[in-house]
Write a protein that holds these residues in place. Structure first.
Motif, mmCIF file in Angstrom:
data_model
loop_
_atom_site.group_PDB
_atom_site.id
_atom_site.type_symbol
_atom_site.label_atom_id
_atom_site.label_comp_id
_atom_site.label_asym_id
_atom_site.label_seq_id
_atom_site.Cartn_x
_atom_site.Cartn_y
_atom_site.Cartn_z
ATOM 1 N N GLN A 1 7.968 11.212 -12.476
ATOM 2 C CA GLN A 1 7.548 9.885 -11.989
ATOM 3 C C GLN A 1 7.301 9.916 -10.484
ATOM 4 N N THR A 2 8.156 10.660 -9.774
ATOM 5 C CA THR A 2 7.960 10.810 -8.332
ATOM 6 C C THR A 2 6.630 11.488 -8.053
ATOM 7 N N PHE A 3 6.337 12.514 -8.846
ATOM 8 C CA PHE A 3 5.060 13.200 -8.665
ATOM 9 C C PHE A 3 3.914 12.220 -8.852
ATOM 10 N N ARG A 4 4.032 11.387 -9.890
ATOM 11 C CA ARG A 4 2.924 10.505 -10.215
ATOM 12 C C ARG A 4 2.713 9.414 -9.175
ATOM 13 N N VAL A 5 3.794 8.854 -8.662
ATOM 14 C CA VAL A 5 3.612 7.692 -7.786
ATOM 15 C C VAL A 5 3.599 8.076 -6.303
ATOM 16 N N ALA A 6 4.253 9.166 -5.940
ATOM 17 C CA ALA A 6 4.345 9.485 -4.512
ATOM 18 C C ALA A 6 3.510 10.706 -4.142
ATOM 19 N N ILE A 7 3.606 11.765 -4.946
ATOM 20 C CA ILE A 7 2.975 13.021 -4.528
ATOM 21 C C ILE A 7 1.484 13.042 -4.862
ATOM 22 N N LEU A 8 1.148 12.703 -6.108
ATOM 23 C CA LEU A 8 -0.259 12.782 -6.516
ATOM 24 C C LEU A 8 -1.176 11.907 -5.653
ATOM 25 N N PRO A 9 -0.821 10.623 -5.422
ATOM 26 C CA PRO A 9 -1.708 9.817 -4.566
ATOM 27 C C PRO A 9 -1.850 10.407 -3.163
ATOM 28 N N ALA A 10 -0.767 10.922 -2.620
ATOM 29 C CA ALA A 10 -0.852 11.522 -1.289
ATOM 30 C C ALA A 10 -1.739 12.766 -1.326
ATOM 31 N N ILE B 1 -25.994 13.214 -4.808
ATOM 32 C CA ILE B 1 -25.463 12.563 -6.009
ATOM 33 C C ILE B 1 -24.016 12.988 -6.271
ATOM 34 N N THR B 2 -23.746 14.281 -6.043
ATOM 35 C CA THR B 2 -22.377 14.777 -6.234
ATOM 36 C C THR B 2 -21.393 14.048 -5.328
ATOM 37 N N ARG B 3 -21.789 13.888 -4.077
ATOM 38 C CA ARG B 3 -20.920 13.181 -3.131
ATOM 39 C C ARG B 3 -20.652 11.756 -3.594
ATOM 40 N N LEU B 4 -21.722 11.092 -4.046
ATOM 41 C CA LEU B 4 -21.575 9.714 -4.523
ATOM 42 C C LEU B 4 -20.589 9.649 -5.686
ATOM 43 N N ILE B 5 -20.766 10.571 -6.626
ATOM 44 C CA ILE B 5 -19.878 10.570 -7.794
ATOM 45 C C ILE B 5 -18.432 10.799 -7.370
ATOM 46 N N PHE C 1 -12.946 8.823 -6.436
ATOM 47 C CA PHE C 1 -11.800 8.735 -5.533
ATOM 48 C C PHE C 1 -11.370 7.283 -5.349
ATOM 49 N N ASN C 2 -12.355 6.405 -5.126
ATOM 50 C CA ASN C 2 -12.012 4.997 -4.932
ATOM 51 C C ASN C 2 -11.406 4.386 -6.185
ATOM 52 N N LEU C 3 -11.847 4.869 -7.336
ATOM 53 C CA LEU C 3 -11.304 4.340 -8.584
ATOM 54 C C LEU C 3 -9.834 4.685 -8.737
ATOM 55 N N VAL C 4 -9.484 5.958 -8.475
ATOM 56 C CA VAL C 4 -8.128 6.367 -8.821
ATOM 57 C C VAL C 4 -7.127 6.292 -7.678
ATOM 58 N N ALA C 5 -7.594 6.446 -6.432
ATOM 59 C CA ALA C 5 -6.591 6.741 -5.409
ATOM 60 C C ALA C 5 -6.109 5.539 -4.628
ATOM 61 N N VAL C 6 -6.984 4.838 -3.986
ATOM 62 C CA VAL C 6 -6.528 3.926 -2.959
ATOM 63 C C VAL C 6 -6.921 2.500 -3.270
ATOM 64 N N GLY C 7 -5.943 1.638 -3.276
ATOM 65 C CA GLY C 7 -6.237 0.215 -3.307
ATOM 66 C C GLY C 7 -6.133 -0.283 -1.886
ATOM 67 N N GLY C 8 -6.619 -1.492 -1.659
ATOM 68 C CA GLY C 8 -6.477 -2.085 -0.334
ATOM 69 C C GLY C 8 -7.265 -1.322 0.696
ATOM 70 N N THR C 9 -6.667 -1.151 1.849
ATOM 71 C CA THR C 9 -7.383 -0.541 2.951
ATOM 72 C C THR C 9 -7.485 0.964 2.774
ATOM 73 N N ALA C 10 -8.473 1.547 3.405
ATOM 74 C CA ALA C 10 -8.649 2.994 3.354
ATOM 75 C C ALA C 10 -7.489 3.668 4.079
ATOM 76 N N PRO C 11 -7.159 4.905 3.695
ATOM 77 C CA PRO C 11 -5.981 5.544 4.277
ATOM 78 C C PRO C 11 -6.046 5.677 5.796
ATOM 79 N N GLU C 12 -7.249 5.857 6.338
ATOM 80 C CA GLU C 12 -7.313 6.079 7.791
ATOM 81 C C GLU C 12 -7.088 4.784 8.575
ATOM 82 N N ASP C 13 -7.133 3.635 7.867
ATOM 83 C CA ASP C 13 -6.861 2.376 8.565
ATOM 84 C C ASP C 13 -5.373 2.162 8.805
ATOM 85 N N ARG C 14 -4.571 2.956 8.113
ATOM 86 C CA ARG C 14 -3.134 2.737 8.246
ATOM 87 C C ARG C 14 -2.561 3.613 9.329
#
Lengths: 230, 265
Positions: free
Chosen positions: A136-145, A207-211, A216-229
């Motif tokens: 669970q730690t891997f899923r919520v803390a490590i994988l997103p990072a 096209i590859t970059r777009l995909i 990435f936006n679908l699975v990884a980050v909600g809210g603000t982009a990581p560099e905004d934090r």
């Protein structure tokens, strides 16, 4: 003008081959890389160091050289020529895929490992202190990072792989580059076929970059982009 | 705040275990820890009663954070023992899981999960660890967010909140698991000055509810107002422990006096 269109249509016959080389090598490479990286992380010490050295050697050797060894060298080996392996290695197409996937594995495993070790320790501690299990730690803390840290280098790596597929034509695979080169040899018109192929590669990369960024936006980050934090 | 000592203390907190109210919440006996050859914690003895509020202070590098991180197993230790609600750490593999279910922890850097909303941060461990059904988890999370006075931020992401708000969410996230002990590791040290108050107030509310608290902090005003006992550490040892009045007004040890001269004007 109609000549150019003819060139384009002829070169596009190789599009399917280029795309399938690219996608199949990408998928196989990623799966192998995940396994290699997981093994290195799970068994630090001598195991990890040996694997790392092997991967380092693969990364240090030109892809073209690996292609030649596999395509011209493997048929000389009886245990390949006389067994079921021959069905794979007799095909230049599958030789190319295997070589590309192999090199992709060596580079991507290092990206995955790097992303893993960049995971903030505090995120893991927060998860453990909430009582979460290792997985669970891997899923919520490590994988997103890992996704946040590994996304940019992995995108670069994927684009490099896409362009590396062009080397396959040196072992007779008729991909985009193969067709463009054939027109060049036949007509002695150098610029037009090569530039047309170049444009097609750029389209594939865009096209590859777009995909990738959509995924990435679908699975990884909600809210603000990581560099905004902070 | 200075009236904290006169706040009526129920002998059992609302979430304290009913049959274990006589055993100490935490008992640390002869605990020692080394980082390599460096002796970080030396022969620590500390007994914390249920509902007791302990403030740990001391110069940086004195081992305060390391000590409380040992209590929920974020740090290992080499000698001695730690018993939490009668459950000895390291006695069996599952003991740590049980202890972590009873002990909440709040960190200096908040450590919220940045890709989850405030509400998801609060429901995650309830659903995954305590197997609470989703809608119940949300109800509990909203109750706790109301308690820390930010229910309106539930749908936001941590990156959209101020430091003080994030820290209050982190407190709520811990409370959702109904811990009987809360550990605070310098909860206000990375906050802007004007946000310290809101976090301290939240912690004071908790203290009033009878929670067992161990808090590492440099906020001496808070320590004086809230603590039942202050533990002063230096160079990996507990130098002195005393109720706040005695600690601030008549410290026995010379090291304590020097420390207080530096931090209290």
């Amino acid at each position: 003008m109609s000549v150019l269109l003819d060139y384009l249509l002829e070169i596009l016959q190789g599009l399917g081959t280029t795309l399938s080389l690219f996608v199949i090598a990408l998928v196989i490479g990623f799966v192998l890389a995940s396994a290699v990286a997981a093994f290195q992380i799970r068994f630090p010490g001598i195991v990890a160091r040996s694997i790392w050295s092997l991967m380092f050697c693969i990364r240090g050797v030109p892809l073209l050289l690996i292609l030649y060894v596999v395509y011209y060298g493997f048929p000389l080996l009886p245990f390949i020529r006389e067994t079921v392996l021959w069905t794979v290695f007799a095909s230049p197409y599958w030789c190319a895929i295997i070589c590309l996937a192999f090199v992709e594995m060596a580079f991507t495993s290092e990206i995955i490992r790097g992303a893993y070790y960049q995971t903030p320790r505090e995120q893991v501690e927060a998860a453990r202190s909430l009582g979460l299990s290792g997985f669970q730690t891997f899923r919520v803390a490590i994988l997103p990072a890992m996704l946040r840290n590994g996304f940019a280098p992995y995108t670069t790596e994927v684009i490099l792989l896409c362009k590396s597929t062009a080397l396959a034509f040196t072992i007779t695979v008729m991909d985009l580059m193969g067709y463009a080169n054939e027109i060049r040899a036949r007509t002695l018109d150098i610029y037009h076929p090569l530039l047309i192929a170049g444009c097609i590669y750029i389209c594939i990369v865009v096209i590859t970059r777009l995909i990738l960024s959509t995924l990435f936006n679908l699975v990884a980050v909600g809210g603000t982009a990581p560099e905004d934090r902070a | 705040m200075s009236a904290a000592a006169s706040i009526p203390m129920p002998d059992k907190g609302p979430i304290a275990m009913n049959d274990t109210s006589h055993t100490p919440a935490i008992e640390i006996v002869g605990m020692s820890k080394w980082f390599g050859s460096f002796h970080v914690l030396e022969d620590i003895d500390l007994k914390v009663k249920q509902g007791e509020r302990i403030v740990v202070c001391g110069p940086s590098g004195s081992g305060k954070s390391t000590m409380i991180r040992c209590i929920n197993g974020l740090e290992d230790f080499q000698r001695g023992r730690i018993v939490v609600h009668g459950q000895e750490l390291r006695q069996r593999a599952r003991a740590l899981d049980d202890v972590r279910k009873k002990v909440g922890m709040v960190f200096q850097q908040f450590n919220l999960f940045p890709h989850l909303t405030v509400l998801e941060n609060c429901t995650l461990a309830q659903r995954w660890v305590h197997k609470v059904p989703g809608s119940v988890a949300i109800d509990i999370a909203m109750q706790q967010l109301e308690k820390v006075r930010i229910p309106e931020q539930a749908q936001k992401y941590p990156g959209q909140l101020s430091g003080g708000q994030q820290q209050r969410v982190a407190i709520a996230r811990s409370l959702c698991l109904r811990p009987s002990i809360m550990l605070f590791d310098e909860p206000t040290s990375s906050l802007d000055p004007e946000m310290v108050r809101e976090v301290l107030d939240t912690m004071a509310d908790l203290a009033r509810d009878g929670m067992t608290i161990i808090c590492v902090t440099h906020e001496m005003g808070f320590a004086r107002g809230i603590a039942d006992r202050i533990v002063f550490m230096d160079q990996g040892r507990i130098v002195e422990q005393a109720p706040p009045a005695e600690f601030f007004d008549a410290p026995r040890e010379e090291r304590t006096q020097r420390f207080l001269e530096q931090v209290v004007r």
